[in-house]
Design a protein around this motif. Structure first.
Motif, PDB file in Angstrom:
ATOM      1  N   ARG A 195      47.463   9.439   1.458  1.00 18.78           N
ATOM      2  CA  ARG A 195      47.640   8.332   2.407  1.00 18.78           C
ATOM      3  C   ARG A 195      48.994   7.657   2.235  1.00 18.78           C
ATOM      4  N   LYS A 196      49.546   7.687   1.027  1.00 22.92           N
ATOM      5  CA  LYS A 196      50.814   7.012   0.767  1.00 22.92           C
ATOM      6  C   LYS A 196      51.978   7.728   1.437  1.00 22.92           C
ATOM      7  N   HIS A 197      52.010   9.053   1.427  1.00 25.35           N
ATOM      8  CA  HIS A 197      53.138   9.825   1.947  1.00 25.35           C
ATOM      9  C   HIS A 197      52.853  10.499   3.284  1.00 25.35           C
ATOM     10  N   ASP A 198      51.705  10.255   3.886  1.00 22.43           N
ATOM     11  CA  ASP A 198      51.360  10.917   5.148  1.00 22.43           C
ATOM     12  C   ASP A 198      52.241  10.392   6.274  1.00 22.43           C
ATOM     13  N   ARG A 199      52.746  11.318   7.119  1.00 22.57           N
ATOM     14  CA  ARG A 199      53.590  10.946   8.263  1.00 22.57           C
ATOM     15  C   ARG A 199      52.777  10.498   9.463  1.00 22.57           C
ATOM     16  N   ARG A 200      51.483  10.637   9.405  1.00 23.30           N
ATOM     17  CA  ARG A 200      50.611  10.285  10.541  1.00 23.30           C
ATOM     18  C   ARG A 200      50.960  11.138  11.753  1.00 23.30           C
ATOM     19  N   SER A 201      50.810  10.562  12.933  1.00 27.17           N
ATOM     20  CA  SER A 201      51.047  11.306  14.167  1.00 27.17           C
ATOM     21  C   SER A 201      52.543  11.388  14.462  1.00 27.17           C
ATOM     22  N   VAL A 202      52.965  12.559  14.967  1.00 24.17           N
ATOM     23  CA  VAL A 202      54.368  12.770  15.354  1.00 24.17           C
ATOM     24  C   VAL A 202      54.486  12.991  16.857  1.00 24.17           C
ATOM     25  N   GLU A 203      53.461  12.604  17.612  1.00 31.07           N
ATOM     26  CA  GLU A 203      53.482  12.834  19.060  1.00 31.07           C
ATOM     27  C   GLU A 203      54.546  11.986  19.747  1.00 31.07           C
ATOM     28  N   ASN A 204      54.813  10.786  19.223  1.00 32.43           N
ATOM     29  CA  ASN A 204      55.838   9.956  19.863  1.00 32.43           C
ATOM     30  C   ASN A 204      57.227  10.568  19.710  1.00 32.43           C
ATOM     31  N   LEU A 205      57.525  11.154  18.559  1.00 30.40           N
ATOM     32  CA  LEU A 205      58.821  11.810  18.369  1.00 30.40           C
ATOM     33  C   LEU A 205      58.937  13.061  19.232  1.00 30.40           C
ATOM     34  N   VAL A 206      57.860  13.799  19.346  1.00 31.09           N
ATOM     35  CA  VAL A 206      57.884  15.005  20.173  1.00 31.09           C
ATOM     36  C   VAL A 206      58.017  14.644  21.645  1.00 31.09           C
ATOM     37  N   GLY A 207      57.340  13.561  22.076  1.00 23.79           N
ATOM     38  CA  GLY A 207      57.469  13.125  23.472  1.00 23.79           C
ATOM     39  C   GLY A 207      58.894  12.719  23.814  1.00 23.79           C
ATOM     40  N   ALA A 208      59.564  12.001  22.904  1.00 26.88           N
ATOM     41  CA  ALA A 208      60.958  11.622  23.141  1.00 26.88           C
ATOM     42  C   ALA A 208      61.854  12.858  23.181  1.00 26.88           C
ATOM     43  N   TYR A 209      61.565  13.828  22.352  1.00 27.57           N
ATOM     44  CA  TYR A 209      62.351  15.067  22.359  1.00 27.57           C
ATOM     45  C   TYR A 209      62.179  15.822  23.673  1.00 27.57           C
ATOM     46  N   ILE A 210      60.970  15.860  24.221  1.00 30.16           N
ATOM     47  CA  ILE A 210      60.731  16.579  25.475  1.00 30.16           C
ATOM     48  C   ILE A 210      61.431  15.879  26.635  1.00 30.16           C
ATOM     49  N   ARG A 211      61.384  14.547  26.659  1.00 31.73           N
ATOM     50  CA  ARG A 211      62.069  13.814  27.739  1.00 31.73           C
ATOM     51  C   ARG A 211      63.575  14.021  27.668  1.00 31.73           C
ATOM     52  N   GLN A 212      64.120  13.999  26.469  1.00 26.99           N
ATOM     53  CA  GLN A 212      65.556  14.222  26.318  1.00 26.99           C
ATOM     54  C   GLN A 212      65.932  15.640  26.732  1.00 26.99           C
ATOM     55  N   LYS A 213      65.087  16.595  26.417  1.00 23.37           N
ATOM     56  CA  LYS A 213      65.351  17.991  26.784  1.00 23.37           C
ATOM     57  C   LYS A 213      65.296  18.168  28.291  1.00 23.37           C
ATOM     58  N   ARG A 214      64.327  17.537  28.952  1.00 22.95           N
ATOM     59  CA  ARG A 214      64.229  17.647  30.417  1.00 22.95           C
ATOM     60  C   ARG A 214      65.425  16.997  31.095  1.00 22.95           C
ATOM     61  N   ALA A 215      65.871  15.860  30.579  1.00 17.37           N
ATOM     62  CA  ALA A 215      67.036  15.199  31.166  1.00 17.37           C
ATOM     63  C   ALA A 215      68.285  16.054  30.993  1.00 17.37           C
ATOM     64  N   PHE A 216      68.406  16.680  29.857  1.00 19.53           N
ATOM     65  CA  PHE A 216      69.580  17.529  29.619  1.00 19.53           C
ATOM     66  C   PHE A 216      69.554  18.753  30.529  1.00 19.53           C
ATOM     67  N   LEU A 217      68.383  19.394  30.673  1.00 18.92           N
ATOM     68  CA  LEU A 217      68.301  20.546  31.554  1.00 18.92           C
ATOM     69  C   LEU A 217      68.470  20.172  33.011  1.00 18.92           C
TER      70      LEU A 217
END
Length: 223
Positions: A195-217
């Protein structure tokens, strides 16, 4: 009633009879075995033997003119000289089918390629059949065609891990969403399960990456 003095010698005789019954004579056994004698060699028949004598011989000893020798084929050539390491040959053939350009192999060869995927990076794996999976790379196992990466994410507040075969035909693409802030000192980050070192959910980072990728394309398409 006490025994009479005259009966005492008879009592001693009775004990001697019982002692003789207890001692049994030893029985010697003898075994008869025959010595091994090799099969005698077949003596050839004399030439020009009359037919009347040949008919008196058993069938197995009568000469046969139509007897044919069994053809003995040579042993097949050994494949050890042609292929000394069959497992390596099979691995190379499978790698040529699933990764002809060697791009995916270089992407996960973190020991030689400095720009490859490393433990601690956030990846997005897209499949041909099924939904994509996002997660933090906990470990990478380099085993040739069986190379796999272990991803960890949190879905609906439940920790989920998936081991993905890198060269599987079902894997369409592997993308690096975010690099680790600093290189990990370990090859297996299993301590991130706590629990101390868990990154939890990474969906918000992946969502930002997908939006940035779509804007670039989309910007490239307009140009």
């Amino acid at each position: 009633m006490a025994a009479l003095p005259s009966m005492r010698p008879l009592g001693c005789l009775r004990s001697l009879i019982g002692l003789q019954d207890a001692v049994q004579p030893q029985i010697t056994r003898r075994f008869i075995s025959t010595a091994y004698s090799p099969k005698p060699k077949r003596v050839p028949l004399p030439p020009n033997l009359p037919q009347q004598f040949l008919s008196q011989l058993p069938e197995r000893l009568q000469p046969r003119e139509d007897s044919k020798r069994v053809k003995v084929y040579p042993a097949p050539p050994s494949t050890r000289k042609v292929c000394k390491d069959p497992i390596a040959k099979v691995t190379e053939s499978q790698m040529a089918i699933h990764d002809p350009k060697g791009e995916r192999k270089a992407l996960f060869d973190y020991r030689r390629n400095p720009r490859s995927v490393k433990p601690g990076d956030i990846l997005r794996v897209t499949f041909k059949n099924g939904d994509p999976f996002n997660g933090v790379a906990l470990s990478i196992k380099l085993r040739g065609i069986d190379t796999s990466v272990l991803l960890r994410n949190e879905l609906t507040r439940v920790a989920v891990e998936m081991s993905v075969k890198v060269f599987s035909p079902n894997v369409q693409s592997v993308e690096i969403v975010q690099r680790a802030e600093r290189p990990a000192r370990r090859a297996r980050l299993y301590f991130m399960r706590s629990r101390k070192h868990d990154r939890r959910s990474v969906e918000n980072l992946v969502g930002a990456y997908i939006r940035q990728k779509r804007a670039f394309l989309g910007g490239n398409r307009r140009k």
